[in-house]
Scaffold this motif. Structure first.
Motif, PDB file in Angstrom:
ATOM      1  N   ALA A 304      10.045 -17.768  30.649  1.00 53.36           N
ATOM      2  CA  ALA A 304      10.800 -18.209  29.465  1.00 53.36           C
ATOM      3  C   ALA A 304      10.073 -17.708  28.230  1.00 53.36           C
ATOM      4  O   ALA A 304       8.877 -17.383  28.278  1.00 53.36           O
ATOM      5  CB  ALA A 304      10.934 -19.730  29.435  1.00 53.36           C
ATOM      6  N   THR A 305      10.782 -17.693  27.101  1.00 51.33           N
ATOM      7  CA  THR A 305      10.191 -17.174  25.858  1.00 51.33           C
ATOM      8  C   THR A 305      10.037 -18.237  24.784  1.00 51.33           C
ATOM      9  O   THR A 305       9.652 -17.922  23.661  1.00 51.33           O
ATOM     10  CB  THR A 305      11.058 -16.034  25.307  1.00 51.33           C
ATOM     11  OG1 THR A 305      12.399 -16.513  25.105  1.00 51.33           O
ATOM     12  CG2 THR A 305      11.072 -14.853  26.268  1.00 51.33           C
ATOM     13  N   ASP A 306      10.349 -19.494  25.109  1.00 52.08           N
ATOM     14  CA  ASP A 306      10.116 -20.577  24.144  1.00 52.08           C
ATOM     15  C   ASP A 306       9.661 -21.818  24.903  1.00 52.08           C
ATOM     16  O   ASP A 306       9.690 -21.879  26.135  1.00 52.08           O
ATOM     17  CB  ASP A 306      11.349 -20.866  23.295  1.00 52.08           C
ATOM     18  CG  ASP A 306      12.570 -21.261  24.128  1.00 52.08           C
ATOM     19  OD1 ASP A 306      12.414 -21.645  25.311  1.00 52.08           O
ATOM     20  OD2 ASP A 306      13.696 -21.187  23.597  1.00 52.08           O
ATOM     21  N   PHE A 307       9.236 -22.816  24.141  1.00 52.06           N
ATOM     22  CA  PHE A 307       8.663 -24.019  24.738  1.00 52.06           C
ATOM     23  C   PHE A 307       9.691 -24.767  25.571  1.00 52.06           C
ATOM     24  O   PHE A 307       9.402 -25.234  26.688  1.00 52.06           O
ATOM     25  CB  PHE A 307       8.102 -24.907  23.621  1.00 52.06           C
ATOM     26  CG  PHE A 307       7.364 -26.132  24.122  1.00 52.06           C
ATOM     27  CD1 PHE A 307       6.714 -26.141  25.351  1.00 52.06           C
ATOM     28  CD2 PHE A 307       7.302 -27.286  23.342  1.00 52.06           C
ATOM     29  CE1 PHE A 307       6.021 -27.258  25.803  1.00 52.06           C
ATOM     30  CE2 PHE A 307       6.615 -28.402  23.783  1.00 52.06           C
ATOM     31  CZ  PHE A 307       5.982 -28.392  25.014  1.00 52.06           C
ATOM     32  N   ALA A 308      10.911 -24.885  25.048  1.00 55.63           N
ATOM     33  CA  ALA A 308      11.952 -25.614  25.785  1.00 55.63           C
ATOM     34  C   ALA A 308      12.226 -24.954  27.131  1.00 55.63           C
ATOM     35  O   ALA A 308      12.379 -25.640  28.160  1.00 55.63           O
ATOM     36  CB  ALA A 308      13.230 -25.684  24.953  1.00 55.63           C
ATOM     37  N   GLY A 309      12.270 -23.627  27.139  1.00 62.05           N
ATOM     38  CA  GLY A 309      12.504 -22.930  28.397  1.00 62.05           C
ATOM     39  C   GLY A 309      11.352 -23.096  29.371  1.00 62.05           C
ATOM     40  O   GLY A 309      11.569 -23.281  30.582  1.00 62.05           O
TER      41      GLY A 309
END
Length: 674
Positions: A304-309
């Motif tokens: 993933a490329t962000d924290f949520a992902g």
């Protein structure tokens, strides 16, 4: 090592740069007004040119502050600007005739203002530059009265040091509060807020550098059974041991956070998927003996490329791991081993409740001591044959003794209701003594005349404006009265000194107000649970101690309720952590609505809440809360009464916790539902 987010650092640098440029323009503006007002005197064109050039440089510095703050050379830019400003102030002092003229205090004034905005180490440079510039004005300007440069140099130097010391103390307090606001008080790991901030900073670094980052989630196996079987105290100590072991196994720049309850999260900068699997297996083996758990991981940028992902992927893998394993609660021997294996932690960044107040009370005392010592040095070295020497010595000794009394009694005063009237009386005595000394010395343009004004900036820095403001105005009025009635003082000398003191006082007041606003925010964040907005463990313990002392003084009854949600772990497992978080927020809100405004609600961790009741029957309150909360969740509640079941938090908690688990063993136990 904990790091602030890049935006916070740049904002702090920009504020410091803008403050130093704005304060640097103060002497220039006053000099321009003085040049225009005395235009018929020699060299006024040169004075105005220098003043306008300083203002122009200040405008350029303010405009470029955002760009400069993003560079690694920002502090050198600030020091260069300070050097240019001090050189300009020196030029103005020389043009005006020397250190004893109306503009002669611009250099020490600039040093004083820099003391409240530049870092302490950088101030050593600015202080040295200021001393060099003042020496230049002394050598190249007209000869001052005997002792004038000695008194002004020492006096302004002492005030600048005290302002620097006060700012450093407040900065240390803010750093400790910031650390506390980001740290889980039970485990010593980062709390949810602190961990989220670090994740944002590390992901931003990873995006710029292209390096991997891995997020690991940990959920302890059947932790609820540890609490139910051995009590919350044992569960707390098992969590503390887990946090200790996680930190010990990782690198210094890795991050460990407690997300709530028995859930931990780890951030591993520079770790890709392959390395993450090795780390996860190593952690599993390290915890297996006392605190086995399920783990899941996700790596940036592969998963993933962000924290949520990253959270989503890691959480899915955690539940896959949970489904694939036979989960067992730790044995009694394992729990006992973990409890005995907790090592003493390092020194805690403690913040005393009255620390700032104590320093703010002591500083005026130190100011009085330094002023009177400077006056005694002057009288001993320069004014041996002064006609009023005896009177000035007696007044100085009075100021020295009263200042010592305030410094020695600062701790007692910080706890006393008499602090404000006593400090106002001290301020009145100090300023009247300084005015009397200035009168005996021949007027405010003599060496000791500046003493009436010197304390004002420090007072405005450390005290609330509504308290310090009237004192400062009274001191300014005394200075003006002595200036008009004693000696033959030039009107511009009075005006410039009063205006520069007002500018310094305003700057200190603004700095003090900004620091107080930040301190209040950090104090709240360090004592309030991030998820539920009720007090956390640290905040509840502090309020509990204060309320217990008040209850004993007033004879009010008090009781402690300990609440534990039934089946909360099942809710998390079936519906996810988001559903569990929402229920915890609802419970916290409901508890605050159902108790009296003066009662205290806290969350110790996970699904465990505490309530301190005053003037309310514990059994009735427990029944009422059980009924109201029953609309969404079953809850077990244990109660303990002050001075009946215990006389401190530990004693009351142990009794209430035991009664809570007696209730849990009742077959009518209910479970959480959506």
């Amino acid at each position: 090592m904990k790091r602030e987010s890049l935006g916070t650092v740049e904002r702090s640098r920009r504020q410091s740069l803008r403050a130093s440029t704005a304060y640097g323009a103060v002497p220039a503006v006053l000099a321009a007004a003085y040049a225009v007002g005395t235009w018929g005197e020699p060299h006024r064109v040169s004075m105005l040119v220098v003043a306008l050039a300083m203002v122009g440089l200040a405008v350029v510095g303010w405009t470029a502050s955002s760009r400069i703050a993003r560079t690694r050379w920002w502090i050198w830019s600030q020091l260069t600007a300070a050097a240019v400003n001090l050189a300009g102030s020196a030029a103005l002092g020389i043009i005006d005739g020397g250190v004893a003229g109306p503009l002669g205090t611009f250099i020490p004034l600039s040093v004083l203002l820099l003391a409240i905005v530049v870092p302490p180490r950088a101030f050593l440079v600015t202080g040295g530059l200021g001393l060099s510039a003042y020496t230049g004005v002394l050598v190249l300007g007209d000869p001052p009265p005997p002792g004038y440069p000695l008194v002004h140099g020492l006096a302004f130097g002492c005030v600048a040091y005290l302002c620097l010391r006060h700012s450093a103390v407040l900065a240390s307090l803010r750093r400790r509060l910031a650390d506390n606001s980001r740290t889980d008080p039970l485990t010593g790991c980062l709390n949810r807020r602190g961990f989220d901030e670090r994740v944002a900073a590390e992901l931003a670094d990873a995006e710029r550098s292209g390096s991997p980052v891995t997020l690991v989630l940990l959920d302890l196996d059947r932790f609820k059974e540890v609490n139910d079987t051995h009590g919350h105290r044992a569960g707390d100590e098992l969590l503390a041991w887990t946090g200790q072991e996680l930190r010990a196994d990782l690198r210094a720049h890795d991050v460990v956070g407690r997300q709530g309850g028995d859930e931990f999260a780890l951030l591993l900068p520079g770790t890709d998927t392959a390395d993450a699997e090795v780390v996860v297996e190593r952690l599993r083996q390290r915890l297996r003996g006392c605190a086995p758990g399920s783990l899941g991981h996700a790596s940036f940028p592969g998963d993933a490329t962000d924290f949520a992902g990253l959270l989503l992927v890691a959480d899915e893998r955690l539940y896959q791991d949970k489904a694939a394993r036979v989960r067992r609660a730790p044995t009694a021997a394992a729990v006992a081993g973990a409890r005995s294996g907790i090592r003493p932690s390092g020194p805690v960044a403690a913040v005393e409740a009255r620390e700032r107040r104590r320093h703010s009370i002591a500083d005026p005392g130190w100011m009085s001591i330094t002023q009177t010592v400077v006056a005694l040095v002057y009288m001993g070295l320069v004014a041996n044959d002064h006609p009023h020497r005896t009177g000035m010595v007696m007044l100085s000794l009075w100021g020295l003794l009263t200042g010592l009394a305030v410094v020695v009694g600062a701790d007692w005063l910080s706890r006393s209701r008499l602090a404000r009237p006593l400090m106002l009386a001290f301020a009145f005595s100090a300023f009247v003594s300084c005015a009397a000394i200035a009168t005996l010395d021949g007027g405010v343009d003599q060496p000791l005349g500046i003493g009436v004004l010197l304390s004002i900036p420090l007072l405005m820095l450390g005290m609330r404006p509504e308290v310090a403001g009237p004192v400062a105005l009274a001191a300014g009025g005394l200075y003006l009265l002595v200036g008009l009635r004693v000696g033959d003082v030039d009107g511009w000398y009075l005006a410039v000194h009063l205006l520069e003191t007002a500018a310094a006082a305003t700057a200190c007041a603004l700095q003090g107000r900004a620091a107080a606003r930040q301190r209040r925010l950090l104090t709240r964040l360090s004592r309030v649970d991030v998820l539920t907005d009720v007090l956390n463990r640290r905040g509840f313990a502090e309020r509990f101690a204060a309320e217990m002392a008040h209850s004993r003084r007033t004879g009010r009854e008090a009781a402690l309720l300990v609440l534990d949600l039934d089946g909360f772990k099942l809710l998390n497992d079936r519906h996810g952590h988001a559903a569990g978080d929402e229920l915890l927020r609802w419970v916290a809100t409901t508890l605050r609505e159902q108790v009296h405004p003066h009662d205290i609600v806290g969350r110790l961790g996970g699904d465990e809440f505490v309530v301190l009741l005053t003037d309310d029957d514990a059994s009735e309150a427990a029944g009422r809360l059980r009924t109201v909360l029953g609309a969404r969740t079953g809850v077990s509640i244990g109660a303990a009464v002050l001075d009946v079941d215990g006389d401190d938090f530990d004693g009351l908690y142990a009794v209430a916790d035991a009664r809570l688990y007696e209730q849990k063993r009742n077959p009518t136990q209910r479970y959480a539902h959506n």
